[in-house]
Design an enzyme around this catalytic site. Sequence first.
Site, PDB file in Angstrom:
ATOM      1  N   ARG A 171      10.800  -1.174  11.338  1.00  0.00           N
ATOM      2  CA  ARG A 171       9.633  -0.893  12.177  1.00  0.00           C
ATOM      3  C   ARG A 171       9.557  -1.898  13.318  1.00  0.00           C
ATOM      4  O   ARG A 171       9.804  -3.086  13.111  1.00  0.00           O
ATOM      5  CB  ARG A 171       8.352  -0.988  11.336  1.00  0.00           C
ATOM      6  CG  ARG A 171       7.843   0.367  10.914  1.00  0.00           C
ATOM      7  CD  ARG A 171       6.768   0.294   9.886  1.00  0.00           C
ATOM      8  NE  ARG A 171       5.582  -0.463  10.294  1.00  0.00           N
ATOM      9  CZ  ARG A 171       4.470  -0.549   9.577  1.00  0.00           C
ATOM     10  NH1 ARG A 171       4.393   0.095   8.418  1.00  0.00           N
ATOM     11  NH2 ARG A 171       3.454  -1.256   9.980  1.00  0.00           N
ATOM     12  N   ARG A 208      11.537  -5.811   5.489  1.00  0.00           N
ATOM     13  CA  ARG A 208      11.302  -4.390   5.185  1.00  0.00           C
ATOM     14  C   ARG A 208      12.170  -3.459   6.029  1.00  0.00           C
ATOM     15  O   ARG A 208      12.395  -3.681   7.210  1.00  0.00           O
ATOM     16  CB  ARG A 208       9.840  -4.022   5.424  1.00  0.00           C
ATOM     17  CG  ARG A 208       9.651  -2.502   5.340  1.00  0.00           C
ATOM     18  CD  ARG A 208       8.243  -2.070   5.286  1.00  0.00           C
ATOM     19  NE  ARG A 208       7.491  -2.544   6.426  1.00  0.00           N
ATOM     20  CZ  ARG A 208       6.187  -2.419   6.532  1.00  0.00           C
ATOM     21  NH1 ARG A 208       5.494  -1.866   5.549  1.00  0.00           N
ATOM     22  NH2 ARG A 208       5.571  -2.859   7.587  1.00  0.00           N
ATOM     23  N   ARG A 245      -0.631  -9.361  13.066  1.00  0.00           N
ATOM     24  CA  ARG A 245      -1.213  -8.357  12.165  1.00  0.00           C
ATOM     25  C   ARG A 245      -1.974  -9.033  11.025  1.00  0.00           C
ATOM     26  O   ARG A 245      -3.026  -8.558  10.609  1.00  0.00           O
ATOM     27  CB  ARG A 245      -0.109  -7.456  11.607  1.00  0.00           C
ATOM     28  CG  ARG A 245       0.382  -6.429  12.639  1.00  0.00           C
ATOM     29  CD  ARG A 245       1.732  -5.859  12.289  1.00  0.00           C
ATOM     30  NE  ARG A 245       1.763  -5.166  11.013  1.00  0.00           N
ATOM     31  CZ  ARG A 245       2.873  -4.943  10.310  1.00  0.00           C
ATOM     32  NH1 ARG A 245       4.042  -5.379  10.772  1.00  0.00           N
ATOM     33  NH2 ARG A 245       2.817  -4.318   9.177  1.00  0.00           N
ATOM     34  N   ARG A 268     -10.215   0.152   8.413  1.00  0.00           N
ATOM     35  CA  ARG A 268      -9.698  -1.170   8.743  1.00  0.00           C
ATOM     36  C   ARG A 268     -10.707  -1.996   9.498  1.00  0.00           C
ATOM     37  O   ARG A 268     -10.388  -3.097   9.946  1.00  0.00           O
ATOM     38  CB  ARG A 268      -8.499  -0.981   9.649  1.00  0.00           C
ATOM     39  CG  ARG A 268      -7.175  -1.353   9.045  1.00  0.00           C
ATOM     40  CD  ARG A 268      -6.170  -1.007  10.111  1.00  0.00           C
ATOM     41  NE  ARG A 268      -4.946  -1.700   9.974  1.00  0.00           N
ATOM     42  CZ  ARG A 268      -3.893  -1.238   9.310  1.00  0.00           C
ATOM     43  NH1 ARG A 268      -3.955  -0.114   8.650  1.00  0.00           N
ATOM     44  NH2 ARG A 268      -2.780  -1.923   9.305  1.00  0.00           N
ATOM     45  N   LYS A 270       0.839  -1.207   0.000  1.00  0.00           N
ATOM     46  CA  LYS A 270       0.000   0.000   0.000  1.00  0.00           C
ATOM     47  C   LYS A 270       0.874   1.257   0.000  1.00  0.00           C
ATOM     48  O   LYS A 270       0.666   2.165  -0.795  1.00  0.00           O
ATOM     49  CB  LYS A 270      -0.936   0.000   1.227  1.00  0.00           C
ATOM     50  CG  LYS A 270      -1.886  -1.209   1.256  1.00  0.00           C
ATOM     51  CD  LYS A 270      -2.846  -1.154   2.449  1.00  0.00           C
ATOM     52  CE  LYS A 270      -2.170  -1.251   3.811  1.00  0.00           C
ATOM     53  NZ  LYS A 270      -1.516  -2.557   4.071  1.00  0.00           N
TER      54      LYS A 270
HETATM   55  P1  AP5 Z   1       4.772  -1.632   1.944  1.00  0.00           P
HETATM   56  O1  AP5 Z   1       4.520  -0.807   0.739  1.00  0.00           O
HETATM   57  O2  AP5 Z   1       5.445  -0.987   3.085  1.00  0.00           O
HETATM   58  O3  AP5 Z   1       3.435  -2.390   2.412  1.00  0.00           O
HETATM   59  P2  AP5 Z   1       2.145  -1.884   3.165  1.00  0.00           P
HETATM   60  O4  AP5 Z   1       0.973  -2.504   2.510  1.00  0.00           O
HETATM   61  O5  AP5 Z   1       2.164  -0.392   3.280  1.00  0.00           O
HETATM   62  O6  AP5 Z   1       2.342  -2.605   4.557  1.00  0.00           O
HETATM   63  P3  AP5 Z   1       2.209  -2.059   6.043  1.00  0.00           P
HETATM   64  O7  AP5 Z   1       2.974  -2.978   6.931  1.00  0.00           O
HETATM   65  O8  AP5 Z   1       2.541  -0.595   6.112  1.00  0.00           O
HETATM   66  O9  AP5 Z   1       0.716  -2.257   6.294  1.00  0.00           O
HETATM   67  P4  AP5 Z   1      -0.003  -2.297   7.622  1.00  0.00           P
HETATM   68  O10 AP5 Z   1      -1.380  -2.184   7.149  1.00  0.00           O
HETATM   69  O11 AP5 Z   1       0.301  -3.441   8.488  1.00  0.00           O
HETATM   70  O12 AP5 Z   1       0.652  -1.078   8.472  1.00  0.00           O
HETATM   71  P5  AP5 Z   1       0.137   0.382   8.868  1.00  0.00           P
HETATM   72  O13 AP5 Z   1       1.293   1.267   8.933  1.00  0.00           O
HETATM   73  O14 AP5 Z   1      -1.021   0.760   8.045  1.00  0.00           O
HETATM   74  O15 AP5 Z   1       5.627  -2.905   1.473  1.00  0.00           O
HETATM   75  C1  AP5 Z   1       6.080  -3.876   2.396  1.00  0.00           C
HETATM   76  C2  AP5 Z   1       7.491  -4.385   2.017  1.00  0.00           C
HETATM   77  O16 AP5 Z   1       7.401  -5.102   0.791  1.00  0.00           O
HETATM   78  C3  AP5 Z   1       8.540  -3.274   1.751  1.00  0.00           C
HETATM   79  O17 AP5 Z   1       9.789  -3.732   2.161  1.00  0.00           O
HETATM   80  C4  AP5 Z   1       8.492  -3.076   0.241  1.00  0.00           C
HETATM   81  O18 AP5 Z   1       9.729  -2.598  -0.259  1.00  0.00           O
HETATM   82  C5  AP5 Z   1       8.203  -4.497  -0.235  1.00  0.00           C
HETATM   83  N1  AP5 Z   1       7.401  -4.545  -1.465  1.00  0.00           N
HETATM   84  C6  AP5 Z   1       6.363  -3.734  -1.812  1.00  0.00           C
HETATM   85  N2  AP5 Z   1       5.849  -4.088  -3.009  1.00  0.00           N
HETATM   86  C7  AP5 Z   1       6.560  -5.180  -3.409  1.00  0.00           C
HETATM   87  C8  AP5 Z   1       6.506  -6.025  -4.563  1.00  0.00           C
HETATM   88  N3  AP5 Z   1       5.626  -5.824  -5.539  1.00  0.00           N
HETATM   89  N4  AP5 Z   1       7.382  -7.063  -4.634  1.00  0.00           N
HETATM   90  C9  AP5 Z   1       8.294  -7.279  -3.635  1.00  0.00           C
HETATM   91  N5  AP5 Z   1       8.387  -6.503  -2.532  1.00  0.00           N
HETATM   92  C10 AP5 Z   1       7.534  -5.478  -2.416  1.00  0.00           C
HETATM   93  O19 AP5 Z   1      -0.417   0.101  10.362  1.00  0.00           O
HETATM   94  C11 AP5 Z   1       0.456  -0.184  11.434  1.00  0.00           C
HETATM   95  C12 AP5 Z   1      -0.329  -0.276  12.730  1.00  0.00           C
HETATM   96  O20 AP5 Z   1      -0.955   0.992  13.015  1.00  0.00           O
HETATM   97  C13 AP5 Z   1      -1.470  -1.284  12.743  1.00  0.00           C
HETATM   98  O21 AP5 Z   1      -1.047  -2.579  13.064  1.00  0.00           O
HETATM   99  C14 AP5 Z   1      -2.397  -0.674  13.807  1.00  0.00           C
HETATM  100  O22 AP5 Z   1      -1.931  -0.955  15.107  1.00  0.00           O
HETATM  101  C15 AP5 Z   1      -2.252   0.815  13.560  1.00  0.00           C
HETATM  102  N6  AP5 Z   1      -3.261   1.337  12.609  1.00  0.00           N
HETATM  103  C16 AP5 Z   1      -3.014   1.899  11.387  1.00  0.00           C
HETATM  104  N7  AP5 Z   1      -4.163   2.244  10.786  1.00  0.00           N
HETATM  105  C17 AP5 Z   1      -5.162   1.881  11.625  1.00  0.00           C
HETATM  106  C18 AP5 Z   1      -6.575   1.943  11.541  1.00  0.00           C
HETATM  107  N8  AP5 Z   1      -7.205   2.452  10.467  1.00  0.00           N
HETATM  108  N9  AP5 Z   1      -7.298   1.460  12.592  1.00  0.00           N
HETATM  109  C19 AP5 Z   1      -6.707   0.958  13.681  1.00  0.00           C
HETATM  110  N10 AP5 Z   1      -5.373   0.840  13.805  1.00  0.00           N
HETATM  111  C20 AP5 Z   1      -4.600   1.306  12.798  1.00  0.00           C
HETATM  112 MG    MG Z   2       2.230   0.989   4.878  1.00  0.00          MG
END
Ligand code: AP5
Ligand code: MG
Length: 224
Positions: free
Chosen positions: A163, A130, A174, A91, A16
């Site tokens: 992270r 990552r 997660r 979410r 994402k």
């Molecule tokens: P990346 O692009 O970083 O993936 P992502 O989908 O953004 O993954 P996240 O871990 O950020 O998602 P998340 O939903 O768990 O975390 P968030 O910060 O939202 O890519 C991942 C890796 O893969 C990278 O190394 C990249 O280089 C690699 N990659 C990408 N594309 C690739 C490809 N095509 N091929 C190979 N490699 C690739 O949330 C974190 C925490 O915050 C949650 O757990 C929760 O506690 C809280 N939180 C956030 N939002 C909410 C909400 N709305 N409600 C409640 N709690 C929330």
């Molecule tokens: Mg992200």
Amino acid sequence: MAGLNVILLGPPGAGKGTQAERIRQEFGLVHVSTGDMLREAVAQGTELGARAKSFMDAGELVPDEVVTGIVAERLGQPDAAAGFLLDGFPRSLAQAEELDRQLEASGRRVTLAVAIAVPEAELLQRLTGRRLCRQCQKPYHTVFSPPKVENICDECGGEIYQRSDDSEATVQNRLEVYRKQTEPLIGYYRKLGVPTEIDGVGHPDEIYERIREILARAREQLDC
Ligand code: AP5
Ligand code: MG
Ligand code: ZN
């Protein structure tokens, strides 16, 4: 003219953040990542950060009312009126319903939801490898996309870090939280007639092409 209001859905590690940056650059949408906003609050030591930290470290969702509040505030700012891209929000069903209410109150709606699908084994590999730039948040991967100089961001020279919720145990939780609480949203948006599932396996540029086509078509429809 109505803005393009896009939701990026998908499990942790689906790409994402990686795709959001490309979309932001080309489509000029305001990128709203609740994860980035919460991590920033934790780093700044704010009251919001203090409330969110334990949930994030455990890989659990931060309570809905905390997150919907910060999103409402961000989407209420003038620049978001021209179109936004939500990454990591909504979410839960409650968050999706609250978002619809908030948008309706300002005469807006979700234009489309793009769900990025990636098999779980690959998600684990992506997340545990990552790394991120502390300054500009650019994502890297130890194997798939390392920075040119070790521990230094190619874009801004910032320090590269891991992270705290990318340990294997937290990643497993997660993924489970995603399956239980977030995946049902694909059905929610399908009912509204807006979801589009795309294959998230392949080079990030190929995946971006898939998303780009969908957004370009949606923008054309908005314009006419
Ligand atoms: P990346 O692009 O970083 O993936 P992502 O989908 O953004 O993954 P996240 O871990 O950020 O998602 P998340 O939903 O768990 O975390 P968030 O910060 O939202 O890519 C991942 C890796 O893969 C990278 O190394 C990249 O280089 C690699 N990659 C990408 N594309 C690739 C490809 N095509 N091929 C190979 N490699 C690739 O949330 C974190 C925490 O915050 C949650 O757990 C929760 O506690 C809280 N939180 C956030 N939002 C909410 C909400 N709305 N409600 C409640 N709690 C929330
Ligand atoms: Mg992200
Ligand atoms: Zn950087």
